[in-house]
Design an enzyme around this catalytic site. Sequence first.
Site, short mmCIF file in Angstrom:
data_model
loop_
_atom_site.label_atom_id
_atom_site.label_comp_id
_atom_site.label_asym_id
_atom_site.label_seq_id
_atom_site.Cartn_x
_atom_site.Cartn_y
_atom_site.Cartn_z
N ASN A 165 85.00 118.67 26.96
CA ASN A 165 85.43 119.33 28.19
C ASN A 165 86.12 120.65 27.84
OD1 ASN A 165 88.41 118.76 27.84
ND2 ASN A 165 87.61 116.66 27.93
N HIS A 166 86.66 121.33 28.84
CA HIS A 166 87.17 122.69 28.65
C HIS A 166 88.65 122.76 28.28
CE1 HIS A 166 83.44 124.42 30.08
NE2 HIS A 166 83.50 123.72 31.20
#
Length: 407
Positions: free
Chosen positions: A220-221
Site C-alpha cells: 500500500n502507499h
Amino acid sequence: MQSQSSTSCPSLEGRHILLGITGSIAAYKSAVLCRLLKKAGAEVQVVMTPLAKQFITPLTMATLSKNPILVEFFDPENGAWNSHVSLGEWADCMLIAPATANTLGKMCAGMADNLLLTSYLSARCPVVVAPAMDLDMYRHYTTQRNLDDLRQHGVHVVEPEDGELASGLVGKGRMAEPEEIAAYVGHLLCEKKKTLSGKHFMVTAGATIEPIDPVRFISNHSSGKMGYAIAGELAQRGARVTLVSGRTALPCPEGVQRVDVLSAEEMYTAAVAAFREADGAVMCAAVADYTPTTVAEHKLKKGDGEMTIPLKRTRDIAAALGSEKGHRLMVGFALETDNERVNATEKLHKKNFDFVVLNSLRDAGAGFRGDTNKVTFIDCQAREELPLMPKTEVAQKIVDKIESIIK
C-alpha cells in the site's frame, strides 16, 4: 525539541559542553562553534584526537574555550591523568564536531584508542555528532549503517549539508554550520521534561509487503511518516520505544530501537514479542489484511489470459494484542474512505483500544505520504476533531493524550 533548522541558540548558562574535534578539514568551524557555545553561557572543555591537531591548533581552541586542551590520556610532562571518566560525569552534553567516518565507525564498534573515544564510552549525557566527510564517504553503506546504529542507541545526529566539499566535488557531506549546531545543542538541552521516563512503548509503522513471486508483491502507499513521528515524540519524552517498521525510506528517530520487518506475518511476530514487555502500544502500521496463499518460486510469466491470485487472511495483530492487553494502553489508527466514524468506533471496541486516531482520505492534506494530517480522536466518552497540521504536531497531540490516560 525545536526544529534543527532554527539557528537561535537558547541560553546555555551553567551548562558543561564537552566538545570533541576529529581530524577533518571542517575542524576550522570548531573554533566558531566553541565561541558560540561560550557566548551562550556554556563552559566548554575541548578534547581532540591526535590527528585533529594537524587541522587546528590546540592553542587556538585553548584561547577560545579558556580551558587547557586534552589530547592524550596523560600529560607527558608530569604524568597527570586526563580522566575520561571524570569528563563523562562532568558533561551535560558531548558534542563531536566534526565527526569523521573513522570516528563514527569506532564509536559503533566500541573502540577506545584515544581520549575522545574513551570519553564517549564514559559519557552519561546526551551525545551529538556533526558528520563531515566527502560525499562518497558519507553515502557509503557502512557510514549510513553506522549512523543508523548510533541513532538507534540514542546518539543525536546533526545532518551534514549539501555544498562544495574540500575535494572540489559538490554534494552532501559538508558539516553543518556552527550556528545550526549550537542551536541544536541549545534546544536539545532545553527540551521538554522526560515525562514518560521509565515507560516502554511499542509502535508499528509503515507498510507491509506480501510477496507474490520473487519480483512482485502486494502493498500500500504508507510512507511510515506518522508512526515514525509518534515514535520520535515518545522517545523525546523519555520513553523507551521499540519501533516495528515495515519498509520505508525514513531514518530511525533518535533514541528509538527499530525492528525491521517486511510481511504482515513478520510484523505480527515482532509486535507480539515487543508488546510482552511494553507498557503500551501504538498501532500505526498499514498492515495487509490479505496475503497470497502461495508464493511462486520463480517469476510468474505473462500469459494470454487473465491471472487469478488466491489470497488468505493475515493474522490480526491489533486483535491479538488487544486480547492480551490487561491494564496496558493501546492506541489504534483507522484510515477510512466512507462511514468513517462508525467504522472507527467499531474498531475501538473490537480491538480493545483506549482510543482510535481516525483520518479520512476525503480530507485534503490527510492520509498517505504527505507531511500533514487531519485526525479525530475517538474514545468511549467523546470525539475530538483536530485541524489540519503537520504530522509532527499530530504526534505531539497523540502523545499528550497518551500521557493524560496513563497518569
